[in-house]
Motif scaffolding. Sequence first.
Motif, short mmCIF file in Angstrom:
data_model
loop_
_atom_site.label_atom_id
_atom_site.label_comp_id
_atom_site.label_asym_id
_atom_site.label_seq_id
_atom_site.Cartn_x
_atom_site.Cartn_y
_atom_site.Cartn_z
N UNK A 157 0.86 -1.17 0.00
CA UNK A 157 0.00 0.00 0.00
C UNK A 157 0.90 1.23 0.00
N UNK A 158 0.65 2.14 -0.94
CA UNK A 158 1.41 3.37 -1.05
C UNK A 158 0.52 4.52 -0.57
N UNK A 159 0.98 5.26 0.43
CA UNK A 159 0.23 6.39 0.98
C UNK A 159 1.00 7.66 0.70
N UNK A 160 0.39 8.56 -0.04
CA UNK A 160 1.01 9.85 -0.35
C UNK A 160 0.80 10.80 0.82
N UNK A 161 1.81 11.61 1.07
CA UNK A 161 1.73 12.55 2.17
C UNK A 161 2.64 13.74 1.90
N UNK A 162 2.23 14.90 2.39
CA UNK A 162 3.10 16.07 2.30
C UNK A 162 4.19 16.00 3.37
N UNK A 163 3.94 15.23 4.42
CA UNK A 163 4.89 15.05 5.52
C UNK A 163 5.13 13.56 5.74
N UNK A 164 5.87 12.90 4.83
CA UNK A 164 6.03 11.45 4.97
C UNK A 164 6.78 11.02 6.23
N UNK A 165 7.69 11.86 6.70
CA UNK A 165 8.43 11.50 7.92
C UNK A 165 7.50 11.46 9.13
N UNK A 166 6.63 12.45 9.25
CA UNK A 166 5.68 12.47 10.37
C UNK A 166 4.69 11.32 10.28
N UNK A 167 4.23 11.02 9.07
CA UNK A 167 3.31 9.90 8.88
C UNK A 167 3.99 8.59 9.25
N UNK A 168 5.22 8.41 8.83
CA UNK A 168 5.98 7.20 9.15
C UNK A 168 6.15 7.06 10.65
N UNK A 169 6.52 8.15 11.32
CA UNK A 169 6.69 8.11 12.78
C UNK A 169 5.38 7.77 13.48
N UNK A 170 4.27 8.31 12.98
CA UNK A 170 2.96 8.04 13.59
C UNK A 170 2.59 6.57 13.42
N UNK A 171 2.82 6.02 12.25
CA UNK A 171 2.51 4.61 12.02
C UNK A 171 3.40 3.72 12.89
N UNK A 172 4.68 4.05 12.99
CA UNK A 172 5.58 3.26 13.81
C UNK A 172 5.20 3.33 15.29
N UNK A 173 4.75 4.50 15.75
CA UNK A 173 4.32 4.59 17.16
C UNK A 173 3.03 3.82 17.39
N UNK A 174 2.13 3.79 16.40
CA UNK A 174 0.90 3.00 16.54
C UNK A 174 1.21 1.52 16.55
N UNK A 175 2.17 1.09 15.70
CA UNK A 175 2.56 -0.32 15.67
C UNK A 175 3.23 -0.70 17.00
N UNK A 176 4.07 0.20 17.53
CA UNK A 176 4.75 -0.10 18.78
C UNK A 176 3.78 -0.17 19.97
N UNK A 177 2.72 0.62 19.95
CA UNK A 177 1.78 0.61 21.06
C UNK A 177 0.74 -0.50 20.93
N UNK A 178 0.72 -1.19 19.80
CA UNK A 178 -0.28 -2.25 19.60
C UNK A 178 0.16 -3.51 20.21
#
Length: 176
Positions: free
Chosen positions: A155-176
């Motif tokens: 899945x490819x997700x476009x973002x104007x702030x890919x670093x922030x999106x990546x960090x948010x996804x990684x923090x959600x994965x870590x808290x799961x």
Amino acid sequence: MSGQVIVQGGAATEHTETGLIFREVQDLHNNIFLVSVLYPALLLWYIEVYSLVFGKPAGIQNVPDLYLLALWFVFGVFFPLLFYCTKHITEVRKDGIYIRLIPLNPSFKKIPIYVVEECRIQAYDPFTGKDCNDTTLSKRANFVVTLKLITGKRVVISSKNPKELHQAIMSAVASF
């Protein structure tokens, strides 16, 4: 709505009781799409106004009025309005990644966090649909967040702030 931040055209990072970690609203007003939508719209507006004032212009004498009216409505009114209202919303919450394209999607599409196997930032060429290496990085390549799911899908997700999106996804994965 306490503690929730919504930023129009940008990104917001916020931890709230709703589980929202990241939210980004993108307006899809690109110059290429703007020209492709506005050129036919302006042409049809010209034809309609000219037809009302002076009669049908040369070259469209045999085209029925109802057909011209339908073309004007679809390409002169509907598509420009749809283009203006289209927004891409990406949200990362504790339980998943939510993606919505307004007004085409009536609700969010959810990617549960537990199905995310890998998450990375990558250069992506939107015209060819291929990943770019650092050596072949072209001017039209964008940085996107690429998810590899446990099913093998990508899945490819476009973002104007890919670093922030990546960090948010990684923090959600870590808290799961």
